[in-house]
Design a protein around this motif. Structure first.
Motif, mmCIF file in Angstrom:
data_model
loop_
_atom_site.group_PDB
_atom_site.id
_atom_site.type_symbol
_atom_site.label_atom_id
_atom_site.label_comp_id
_atom_site.label_asym_id
_atom_site.label_seq_id
_atom_site.Cartn_x
_atom_site.Cartn_y
_atom_site.Cartn_z
ATOM 1 N N GLN A 189 0.832 -1.209 0.000
ATOM 2 C CA GLN A 189 0.000 0.000 0.000
ATOM 3 C C GLN A 189 0.873 1.268 0.000
ATOM 4 O O GLN A 189 0.588 2.237 -0.719
ATOM 5 N N GLU A 190 1.925 1.244 0.790
ATOM 6 C CA GLU A 190 2.836 2.412 0.824
ATOM 7 C C GLU A 190 3.493 2.632 -0.540
ATOM 8 O O GLU A 190 3.719 3.764 -0.966
ATOM 9 N N ALA A 191 3.784 1.529 -1.215
ATOM 10 C CA ALA A 191 4.408 1.643 -2.532
ATOM 11 C C ALA A 191 3.442 2.328 -3.520
ATOM 12 O O ALA A 191 3.829 3.236 -4.265
ATOM 13 N N ILE A 192 2.179 1.878 -3.469
ATOM 14 C CA ILE A 192 1.188 2.463 -4.388
ATOM 15 C C ILE A 192 0.949 3.930 -4.018
ATOM 16 O O ILE A 192 0.849 4.796 -4.898
ATOM 17 N N GLN A 193 0.904 4.207 -2.717
ATOM 18 C CA GLN A 193 0.717 5.607 -2.281
ATOM 19 C C GLN A 193 1.873 6.486 -2.769
ATOM 20 O O GLN A 193 1.665 7.618 -3.201
#
Ligand code: SF4
Length: 385
Positions: free
Chosen positions: A137-141
């Motif tokens: 999720q952090e990567a996509i954010q």
């Protein structure tokens, strides 16, 4: 004169990933500021030798360049623009780890034109296995925030062939990656490097060893899915999104800096463990940031190795690097550069590799076949005399 490229190595990371054997160190935060000072000195020191040479790419790699502050990277860019002839339309790439940046705007304002995000997987358990500092999720954010900050040219790095990774899970990662629609994708098969925690866990039987046949299937799946999604495969591990306009031999969104390496062109490497090639001589700096800083604090050149490449070596390197590109090596470019016909120098090798189905020959030159892309190292070795 063909413009050259500048590479700046930032050897610091927040934590060391389980598979990584790059020259990168965690826990050296106290060296960040002196390292920048040392780089500024090296820029000054090296500028006379590279005077009059235009540069049209600048690549900040690591390590994790985004672990530094935008102000620190800004100083480096400013110094490069001041001491070298950096052309206004240059490609300026920043490698970034999704777990390190909250606000992308200050980075965008530095004039960075291209972002390369090391995402590696979009499955949390795989990211944990790799020892990454971010989850999916952090990567996509990070990607979405970088877009919102105005980055229009973003590369995403992924790894496949992970221990225990199934074809279906790789397909899920690719599907999600394609939904993000980055301009560029770099997909690397995991290499188990000796002395890394991941290699040790596998040697101890704590994790399954990666399966080469499955990794080959993953690569073929990626080729298929990316082609369908409109990506142009231009180097063994690299794809660029088609712009819909005429693309020529290399896609418009190809990484211009890395293309210089594959074309065996000149580049200046700055920082610990950075390599330079001036067209004849390859030289490398001391590896450890501490030694690098010490040398520059004493006003000494940080070069640790330097080797003049003879003509034979230049030919071999040009073959090995150039064949990584799907455009391959053209008869014309080769004879222009070396004044000899590639078909004569490597007659035997080219015939044998073509018979084995690893090379394709046409009126333009030679290139790796689909099978050759899976067995690249075998092909490259054949051109080493
Ligand atoms: S972020 Fe990159 S350079 Fe740093 S430890 Fe992980 S893989 Fe290595």
């Amino acid at each position: 004169m063909k413009p050259a490229g500048i590479y700046i190595h930032i050897p610091f990371c927040q934590a060391k990933c389980a598979y990584c054997d790059f020259v990168s160190f965690a826990g050296l935060e106290h060296l960040h500021a002196p390292y920048i000072q040392a780089l500024l000195r090296e820029i000054e020191l090296k500028s006379p030798a590279w005077a009059g040479i235009p540069f049209d790419t600048l690549y900040l790699g690591g390590g994790t360049p985004s672990i530094l502050s935008p102000a620190q990277i800004g100083h480096l860019l400013e110094a490069c623009r001041h001491h070298f002839q950096v052309l206004p339309e240059s490609e300026i790439t920043l490698e970034a780890n999704p777990g390190t940046v909250q606000n992308w705007l200050p980075w965008r304002k530095l004039g960075i034109t291209r972002l390369s995000l090391g995402i590696q997987s979009l499955h949390d358990d795989e990211l944990a296995l790799l020892g990454r500092i971010h989850d999916a999720q952090e990567a996509i954010q990070a990607y979405t925030a970088a877009r919102a900050a105005g980055f229009e040219n973003i590369n995403l790095d992924f790894l496949f062939g992970l221990p225990g990774q199934s074809l279906r899970r790789w397909q899920e990662t690719l599907t999600q990656a394609l939904e993000l629609a980055p301009e560029h994708l770099s997909l690397y098969c995991l290499t188990l490097e000796e002395h890394t925690p991941l290699a040790r866990q596998i040697a101890q039987g704590l994790l399954p060893a990666p399966d080469d046949d499955l990794a080959a299937e993953m690569y073929e799946l990626a080729e298929e899915m990316l082609a369908k999604a409109g990506y142009l495969h231009y180097e063994i591990s690299n794809w660029a999104r088609s712009t819909g306009e005429s693309e020529g031999e290399l896609p418009r969104l190809a990484c211009r800096h890395n293309v210089k390496y594959w074309h065996n062109e000149r580049y200046l490497g700055l920082g610990a463990a950075a390599y330079s090639y001036d067209g004849k001589r390859r030289s490398g700096n001391v590896e450890h940031p501490k030694n690098y800083i010490l040398r520059l604090q004493r006003g000494q050149d940080p070069t640790a190795t330097s080797e003049e490449t003879d003509r034979q070596r230049q030919i071999e390197e040009t073959m090995m690097l150039g064949l990584r590109l799907l455009e391959g090596i053209s008869w014309e470019a080769f004879s222009q550069r070396f004044g000899e016909d590639l078909r004569e120098i490597y007659a035997q090798e080219i015939t044998t590799l073509a018979e084995e189905g690893l090379l394709t020959i046409d009126e333009r030159g030679i290139r790796l076949s689909k099978r050759g892309r899976l067995l690249g190292n075998r092909v490259f070795a054949a051109f080493l005399h």
